[in-house]
Motif scaffolding. Sequence first.
Motif, mmCIF file in Angstrom:
data_model
loop_
_atom_site.group_PDB
_atom_site.id
_atom_site.type_symbol
_atom_site.label_atom_id
_atom_site.label_comp_id
_atom_site.label_asym_id
_atom_site.label_seq_id
_atom_site.Cartn_x
_atom_site.Cartn_y
_atom_site.Cartn_z
ATOM 1 N N ALA A 237 0.896 -1.290 -0.099
ATOM 2 C CA ALA A 237 0.090 -0.074 -0.268
ATOM 3 C C ALA A 237 0.796 1.280 -0.028
ATOM 4 N N SER A 238 1.941 1.373 0.695
ATOM 5 C CA SER A 238 2.991 2.457 0.896
ATOM 6 C C SER A 238 3.634 2.500 -0.447
ATOM 7 N N ARG A 239 4.091 1.616 -0.953
ATOM 8 C CA ARG A 239 4.794 1.416 -2.213
ATOM 9 C C ARG A 239 4.074 1.954 -3.266
ATOM 10 N N LEU A 240 2.735 1.557 -3.479
ATOM 11 C CA LEU A 240 1.899 2.045 -4.571
ATOM 12 C C LEU A 240 1.673 3.491 -4.303
ATOM 13 N N LEU A 241 1.268 3.949 -2.978
ATOM 14 C CA LEU A 241 0.889 5.525 -2.642
ATOM 15 C C LEU A 241 2.043 6.287 -3.079
ATOM 16 N N ASN A 242 3.287 5.659 -2.866
ATOM 17 C CA ASN A 242 4.370 6.725 -3.015
ATOM 18 C C ASN A 242 4.773 6.830 -4.386
ATOM 19 N N GLN A 243 4.297 5.579 -5.133
ATOM 20 C CA GLN A 243 4.726 5.955 -6.592
ATOM 21 C C GLN A 243 3.594 6.894 -7.378
ATOM 22 N N ASP A 244 2.653 6.517 -6.633
ATOM 23 C CA ASP A 244 1.392 7.641 -7.358
ATOM 24 C C ASP A 244 1.720 8.955 -6.928
ATOM 25 N N ARG A 245 2.334 9.389 -5.855
ATOM 26 C CA ARG A 245 2.874 10.721 -5.414
ATOM 27 C C ARG A 245 3.973 11.081 -6.278
ATOM 28 N N LEU A 246 4.739 10.350 -6.404
ATOM 29 C CA LEU A 246 6.116 10.582 -7.394
ATOM 30 C C LEU A 246 5.410 10.999 -8.720
ATOM 31 N N HIS A 247 4.480 10.277 -9.095
ATOM 32 C CA HIS A 247 3.948 10.495 -10.536
ATOM 33 C C HIS A 247 3.238 11.659 -10.659
ATOM 34 N N ALA A 248 2.622 12.012 -9.589
ATOM 35 C CA ALA A 248 1.944 13.383 -9.675
ATOM 36 C C ALA A 248 3.242 14.356 -9.538
ATOM 37 N N LEU A 249 4.095 14.322 -8.770
ATOM 38 C CA LEU A 249 5.008 15.374 -8.811
ATOM 39 C C LEU A 249 5.855 15.510 -9.929
ATOM 40 N N SER A 250 6.274 14.318 -10.758
ATOM 41 C CA SER A 250 6.850 14.461 -12.134
ATOM 42 C C SER A 250 5.955 15.128 -13.133
ATOM 43 N N VAL A 251 4.573 14.875 -13.082
ATOM 44 C CA VAL A 251 3.814 15.837 -13.981
ATOM 45 C C VAL A 251 3.335 17.083 -13.632
ATOM 46 N N ASP A 252 3.097 17.197 -12.260
ATOM 47 C CA ASP A 252 2.577 18.610 -11.825
ATOM 48 C C ASP A 252 3.746 19.432 -11.624
ATOM 49 N N ARG A 253 4.906 18.876 -11.398
ATOM 50 C CA ARG A 253 5.966 19.903 -10.682
ATOM 51 C C ARG A 253 7.355 19.801 -11.704
ATOM 52 N N ALA A 254 7.001 19.441 -12.946
ATOM 53 C CA ALA A 254 8.019 19.030 -14.013
ATOM 54 C C ALA A 254 9.071 19.997 -14.269
ATOM 55 N N LYS A 255 8.524 21.506 -14.074
ATOM 56 C CA LYS A 255 9.533 22.377 -14.092
ATOM 57 C C LYS A 255 10.418 22.641 -13.004
ATOM 58 N N ASP A 256 9.965 22.046 -11.767
ATOM 59 C CA ASP A 256 10.965 22.045 -10.767
ATOM 60 C C ASP A 256 11.660 21.159 -10.158
ATOM 61 N N VAL A 257 11.080 19.709 -10.732
ATOM 62 C CA VAL A 257 11.612 18.345 -10.088
ATOM 63 C C VAL A 257 12.153 17.661 -11.176
ATOM 64 N N ASN A 258 13.383 17.123 -11.378
ATOM 65 C CA ASN A 258 13.699 16.103 -12.495
ATOM 66 C C ASN A 258 13.767 14.759 -11.192
ATOM 67 N N LEU A 259 13.259 13.737 -11.638
ATOM 68 C CA LEU A 259 13.613 12.655 -10.843
ATOM 69 C C LEU A 259 14.048 11.257 -11.697
ATOM 70 N N PHE A 260 14.644 10.286 -10.885
ATOM 71 C CA PHE A 260 15.046 8.972 -11.789
ATOM 72 C C PHE A 260 15.050 8.163 -10.733
ATOM 73 N N CYS A 261 15.239 7.047 -11.127
ATOM 74 C CA CYS A 261 15.170 5.798 -10.061
ATOM 75 C C CYS A 261 16.404 4.909 -10.446
ATOM 76 N N SER A 262 16.722 4.184 -9.704
ATOM 77 C CA SER A 262 18.132 3.250 -9.486
ATOM 78 C C SER A 262 18.584 2.393 -10.595
ATOM 79 N N HIS A 263 17.438 1.792 -11.258
ATOM 80 C CA HIS A 263 18.095 0.972 -12.198
ATOM 81 C C HIS A 263 17.672 0.886 -13.674
ATOM 82 N N ASP A 264 17.127 1.942 -14.123
ATOM 83 C CA ASP A 264 16.530 2.100 -15.567
ATOM 84 C C ASP A 264 17.937 2.654 -16.355
ATOM 85 N N ALA A 265 18.320 1.790 -17.245
ATOM 86 C CA ALA A 265 19.444 2.327 -17.866
ATOM 87 C C ALA A 265 19.300 3.518 -19.163
#
Length: 280
Positions: A237-265
């Motif tokens: 539940a927490s993992r999926l909730l945090n993924q949803d929150r990160l997705h919202a951040l990446s879309v809504d604040r795209a000009k303010d925040v650049n994010l990436f994960c650990s394993h995507d080449a």
Amino acid sequence: MKIHHLNCGCMCPIGGSLFDGFSRGLTAHLVCHCLLIETDRGLVLIDTGFGMQDIQSPTSRLSPFFIAFNNIQFDRKYTAIHQIQQLGFSASDVRHIVLTHLDFDHAGGLEDFPEATVHVMQAEMDAARDRHGFITSRRYRSQQWDEVKHWKFYESGGEPWFGFKAVRDLDGLPPEILLIPLVGHTRGHAGVAIDTPQGWLLHAGDAYFYRHEMDAANRRCTPGLRAYQWMMEVDRASRLLNQDRLHALSVDRAKDVNLFCSHDAIELKAFAHKPSSSHN
């Protein structure tokens, strides 16, 4: 402040594009995306990937299950210490290491930097010391950090960061570097946020695994990485909730925040080749 994007590990699980979404052969290509930050307080390393001792004696350091399952490629060129030396620095120049979590593919290089202070959430160390169950006993490898001399542990809380809880004023670190608790993959998992002149950079660790999980529309994940996330999670539940929150951040604040994960080449390649990757 100058930021280097490093690949400190190569894992090639059987499954090809069913894992990474792009490989055409039998095996996939996953990375260990780490950061090296040049600051006026010395070098700061965000995660370590695999270390020299992992390369030299993998079966004494890592679980045979994960060595085989992830098809880990043991080559010193992927170690943080080798890449840091190639940049003209030494191990003693690394003053601080900030960890997203203590999994074997994130903490393997800790002992390559014996003078560094290691920063991690207290809940993560508590989980690593309470190793019960098949996955937990194999993901946390105390052999990778039993010689670490300097630890700093943190509790969740503090002034929010874009609606997320944040740990600010990490001991001895510049104020531009924050821990952002993102529980779910592990009990003490956290992202690491860095304030740069170009905006915020967020290393989301293993809060997600695949670049298209952050797409504005048509979010998706490969079957292999979806299954791997399910296998490794401790709180769905927490993992999926945090993924949803990160997705919202990446879309809504795209000009303010650049994010990436650990394993995507693909993400690593994109960040490593951006002119702004230096964040001067």
